[in-house]
Motif scaffolding. Structure first.
Motif, short mmCIF file in Angstrom:
data_model
loop_
_atom_site.label_atom_id
_atom_site.label_comp_id
_atom_site.label_asym_id
_atom_site.label_seq_id
_atom_site.Cartn_x
_atom_site.Cartn_y
_atom_site.Cartn_z
N GLY A 172 0.78 -1.23 0.00
CA GLY A 172 0.00 0.00 0.00
C GLY A 172 0.81 1.27 0.00
O GLY A 172 0.24 2.37 -0.01
N LEU A 173 2.14 1.18 0.02
CA LEU A 173 3.00 2.37 -0.08
C LEU A 173 3.33 2.58 -1.55
O LEU A 173 4.06 1.79 -2.15
CB LEU A 173 4.28 2.19 0.74
N PRO A 174 2.81 3.65 -2.19
CA PRO A 174 2.78 3.71 -3.65
C PRO A 174 4.01 4.28 -4.34
O PRO A 174 4.16 4.10 -5.54
CB PRO A 174 1.58 4.61 -3.93
N TRP A 175 4.87 5.01 -3.60
CA TRP A 175 5.94 5.75 -4.30
C TRP A 175 7.29 5.13 -3.98
O TRP A 175 7.70 5.05 -2.82
CB TRP A 175 5.92 7.22 -3.89
N TRP A 176 8.00 4.71 -5.04
CA TRP A 176 9.25 3.98 -4.86
C TRP A 176 10.13 4.19 -6.08
O TRP A 176 9.65 4.40 -7.20
CB TRP A 176 8.95 2.49 -4.69
N THR A 177 11.44 4.12 -5.84
CA THR A 177 12.40 4.17 -6.94
C THR A 177 13.70 3.52 -6.48
O THR A 177 13.77 2.96 -5.38
CB THR A 177 12.62 5.63 -7.40
N TYR A 178 14.71 3.57 -7.32
CA TYR A 178 16.03 3.05 -6.93
C TYR A 178 17.11 3.94 -7.50
O TYR A 178 16.85 4.90 -8.25
CB TYR A 178 16.21 1.59 -7.36
N ASP A 179 18.36 3.64 -7.11
CA ASP A 179 19.52 4.33 -7.68
C ASP A 179 19.82 3.69 -9.03
O ASP A 179 20.53 2.68 -9.11
CB ASP A 179 20.74 4.18 -6.76
N ALA A 180 19.27 4.26 -10.10
CA ALA A 180 19.50 3.67 -11.42
C ALA A 180 20.99 3.70 -11.74
O ALA A 180 21.65 4.72 -11.60
CB ALA A 180 18.71 4.43 -12.48
N ALA A 195 14.70 0.39 -17.24
CA ALA A 195 13.65 -0.05 -16.32
C ALA A 195 13.20 1.10 -15.43
O ALA A 195 12.00 1.24 -15.13
CB ALA A 195 14.15 -1.22 -15.47
N GLY A 196 14.15 1.95 -15.02
CA GLY A 196 13.82 3.07 -14.15
C GLY A 196 12.90 4.09 -14.79
O GLY A 196 12.22 4.86 -14.09
N THR A 197 12.85 4.11 -16.12
CA THR A 197 11.90 4.99 -16.82
C THR A 197 10.47 4.62 -16.46
O THR A 197 9.58 5.48 -16.48
CB THR A 197 12.11 4.86 -18.34
#
Length: 850
Positions: free
Chosen positions: A574-582, A607-609
């Protein structure tokens, strides 16, 4: 809290109270309906002290429900859920509204045992649930073990760098469980264990550059082997959990009987890792590799048809069950724990980061170079050490390197860029601010972490944050680093001015930190949307506008695979916002010429796009695309352009997240819960409701196998328009320029024009792409992009409907308005058979296509 309850075994009609108490020989069982598809269950003993409510903060009216009772059972009925208590077995069974069983407690599977922590009374709480063999479970947060389906897996839920622990699971059987405990939780705890002993031979010494809570450091690590034997009683699947015996690991390596089953290297890894293996009855040898300071212990349990939650420090046994499909469950969770506010439009563009810019001049030079090279970007990030001589996070720029931060921000704003600044929840005790903090008793004893559990400490932190950084410089976004706090540092500590053992709140420090910053921003900067990037999270943190990322990870192929699975695991909570160090945080020293690394970096970026937020970062790196040669810059430029063209689609889905409790990065359980092959996929996911993404996670591939989920209308290759049937694996030709992206047939996909920043030329024409095959609809959401007027209704929706049989696109009358809204829009309607350009003036119109 449970208030206004009535005691069961006494009445049969709908009670005028908000929960049902069932008195048992061993304690009190309480059922509290929270909404029409959610029931909270608590089991207490004696005069239980209610814990502070941190998760269910929203003012939601208690739903109407009915209670029916006979000699063998008690049934609590809601519109979308039924709970049945069995009086003989003392178990709960949960069904949907039609009576179909979705979840059952295991008989004699409820345990609440007295214990102590730091000399204070507590309980060990444990609950067993039945888990059918064909069940798939997702969630528990972002982990580094590579598993997306966690059924049978043993995980220890703690907060450390690269691991975000969320005690929530989502099942393909139509339910979700949120385990309501703020401390350490063992998911499917493994109680059998063996301590491994170090081999007598010396291992290899490796010197590395690594990060620490005191800055960059060089560390020599001596790697060794550790061995042991253990026996299992029967053939079957076993869940293994390795604990290296330190706060952080440097290597995860497990070999059973000489067969390597785990081999992950990074400069920092969580202290535990998990795997499921097939073992035969009898004795087995195990080898673990790590640094000489490790004291590894291997835990194991046989995988059975049950799911178990255990918390060694608890006030009560407390969990919540949600019913419905994945979207309904997450929407119900958000209704009770808080909506995710809209992010700024610019946050959904490209966020450029590196470790690090050393001066104001260097940061501005690179910002100008992005614009000169026409590489789209909206946010540029100043990582740590900007405080220089003043001490860690002293909330004061070192003027020898940053002579005029306000001028720096204004110059960025003049380029339509935004600044994100790295800030921490620790402050150097020797700094001027740190001395004030210490004199007031605002540190967690024995650490440099601010005691955010103490309201006075949190308020003083925010006062300095606001007066020294926010108000003088109008910085746009905040990077709250190391909010675990790093290395699980609440263990054996006292918090809230020494009043409470840290173990009770061991996993919720990030909730308090981000609450402080978000509520401060809403108070002191009310006209701009908050943008907070944080390294840790917990249930409910979405209401504070928090974006998480996966921490200080490596760059190899296996690490890339594990980030995708980890991010999808968080999405299921339920936590909607996520990313990584591309590109990976830790990178090779020859990254600018190393072609193998550059291939990996491009796959990370591609993939990060298609992540909720797009961001590049790297340790001791200059991560700007032009530093890697023309080919890399060209490919990165293409994907940046694509990200910005997708913004109408992305922003409209952002509105679904905020307004309707939706999920943007979607594990396949959200859209294909009945497709068992789809549920097996570890790295494929839906980006919104129309785009299927399959990242390439191997080197030098000529084709890439992709599973196209069951969908009667089929799938369309995004790049070339080729149609495929659903429910099959296909081998897609792979080049370095692209990764597999498919459009669900029966889709309306809006695309914008190329641009350099998100708010550029908002009146430019839009392309409305029709992917036929079945009827389709899409709601284009628009608002001002960087304020909270949308909460007052200042936004518009334009609904597009496609009638596949009649080949007619209907654009409905625009609903709503906002300041600056474009009254007329030029739309290019594009289908496989035709293109038409129309001017939409806000009124209903139909477009016939051949």
């Amino acid at each position: 809290m449970l208030i206004g309850c009535f005691t069961a075994f006494a009445q049969n009609d709908s009670p005028k109270s908000n929960c049902v108490n069932i008195e048992l020989p061993t304690g009190k069982l309480s059922l509290q309906p929270l909404n029409q598809n959610t029931v909270r269950v608590r089991f207490t003993k004696g005069q239980a002290v209610p814990k502070e409510e941190l998760i269910y903060t929203e003012d939601v009216a208690s739903p109407a429900y009915k209670v029916k009772e006979n000699n063998t059972s008690l049934k609590l009925s809601l519109e979308k859920m039924i709970v049945v208590y069995d009086k003989q077995r003392h178990t709960l069974t949960f069904t949907d509204a039609k009576g179909q069983i979705i979840l059952q407690e295991k008989e004699r599977g409820r345990l609440l045992k007295s214990s102590t922590v730091q000399g204070e009374p507590a309980f060990l709480a444990e609950q067993h649930f039945l888990s059918p063999a064909d069940e798939y479970l997702f969630g528990t947060g972002q982990f580094q073990d590579g598993y997306l389906n966690v059924r049978g897996l043993s995980r220890r839920l703690t907060q450390v760098n690269t691991q975000i622990a969320i005690p929530f699971i989502l099942s393909n059987k139509g339910y979700g469980i949120l385990w309501n405990n703020y401390g350490l939780t063992d998911f499917n705890p493994a109680d059998e264990s063996v301590k491994l002993l170090p081999a007598k031979t010396e291992g290899q010494a490796v010197t590395v550059d690594a990060t620490s809570t005191k800055g960059n450091k060089r560390e020599t690590r001596l790697f060794k082997s550790f061995t042991a034997t253990f026996s299992v009683p029967a053939d079957g699947q076993y869940g293994l959990l390795l604990d290296v015996g330190q706060r952080m690991a440097r290597k995860h390596y497990i070999a059973i009987d000489g067969n390597k089953i785990v081999d992950v290297n990074n400069l920092w890894l969580p202290p535990t890792t998990s795997v499921i293996v097939e073992l035969s009855k009898g004795e087995h040898t195990v080898e673990v590799q790590g640094v000489k300071e490790d004291s590894p212990v291997l835990y194991w349990r046989q995988v059975t048809d049950e799911t178990v939650f255990r918390s060694p420090v608890a006030h009560s046994l407390d969990y919540t069950v949600f019913s419905g499909n994945a979207d309904e469950i997450i929407a119900g969770y958000r209704q009770l724990t808080g909506k995710a506010p809209m992010l700024p439009l610019w946050a959904l563009g490209y966020i450029h980061c590196r470790e690090r810019y050393n001066t104001q001049a260097e940061l501005l030079e690179n910002a100008h170079e992005f614009r000169k090279r026409k590489l789209p970007v909206d946010v540029i990030v100043q990582d740590w050490q900007w405080w220089g001589k003043y001490g860690w996070n002293a909330m004061q720029f070192d003027e020898s390197k940053y002579p005029d931060p306000g001028k720096m921000v204004r110059e960025l704003h003049n380029m339509n860029m935004h600044l994100m600044l790295s800030v921490w929840s620790k402050i150097d005790k020797q700094s001027a601010l740190g001395k004030q903090m210490e004199s007031k008793g605002f540190y967690i004893p024995g650490t440099d972490w601010i005691d955010f559990f103490n309201p006075d400490a949190a308020a003083f932190y925010w006062h300095n944050f606001s007066s020294k950084l926010l108000k003088p410089y109008k910085i746009d976004a905040w990077w709250q680093d190391a909010t675990e706090p790093e290395n699980d540092d609440l263990l054996n500590r006292r918090i809230n001015n020494g009043k409470t053992p840290g173990e009770f709140y061991r996993n919720v420090y990030p909730l308090f930190v981000n609450k402080t910053v978000y509520e401060g921003l809403r108070k002191d900067d009310p006209d701009r949307r908050a943008m907070i990037l944080t390294r840790s999270g917990f249930s409910g943190i979405q209401r504070y506008g928090a974006v998480t990322w996966s921490g200080d990870v490596g760059n190899d192929w296996e690490t890339l695979r594990r980030q995708i699975a980890g991010g999808l695991g968080q999405m299921a909570t339920g936590l909607p916002w996520w990313t990584y160090d591309a590109g990976g945080f830790f990178r090779p020293s020859d990254q600018y010429t190393n072609k193998d690394y550059q291939e990996r970096m491009l796959r990370w970026i591609q993939a990060g796009t298609f992540l909720p937020l797009m961001r590049i970062h790297g340790y001791m790196s200059q991560t700007e695309p032009w530093r890697y040669g023309e080919q890399v810059e060209h490919i990165v430029s293409d994907f940046l352009d694509l990200r910005y063209r997708l913004l109408p689609y992305i922003y409209s889905h952002t509105a679904l997240v905020s307004h309707q409790g939706g999920t943007f990065m979607r594990p396949l359980i959200f859209d294909f819960s009945q497709d068992k092959e789809a549920l097996k996929q570890q790295n494929e996911y839906m980006f919104g409701k129309s785009l299927l993404i399959n990242p390439i996670t191997q080197s030098n591939v000529q084709s890439w196998k992709t599973y196209l989920p069951e969908h009667e209308a089929g799938w369309i290759d995004f790049w070339n328009g080729k149609a495929y049937e659903g429910g099959q694996y296909v081998d897609i030709p792979a080049s370095i320029e692209k990764i597999p992206v498919f459009v669900k047939a029966g889709t309306i996909l809006p695309l914008g024009m190329k641009k350099q920043y998100a708010s550029e030329n908002l009146s430019a024409p839009l392309e409305i792409h029709i992917y036929p095959g079945e009827d389709a609809s899409f709601i284009l959401y628009e608002d001002e992009g960087d304020n909270y007027n949308y909460k007052k209704g200042a936004y518009s929706n334009i609904r597009f409907n496609w009638n596949d049989r009649k080949r007619v696109l209907t654009i409905e009358e625009r609903q709503g308005e906002y300041p600056g809204m474009q009254a007329n829009r030029t739309l290019r309607i594009i289908s496989p058979s035709a293109e038409k350009t129309v001017v939409y003036q806000g009124k209903r119109m139909k477009i016939q296509l051949p």
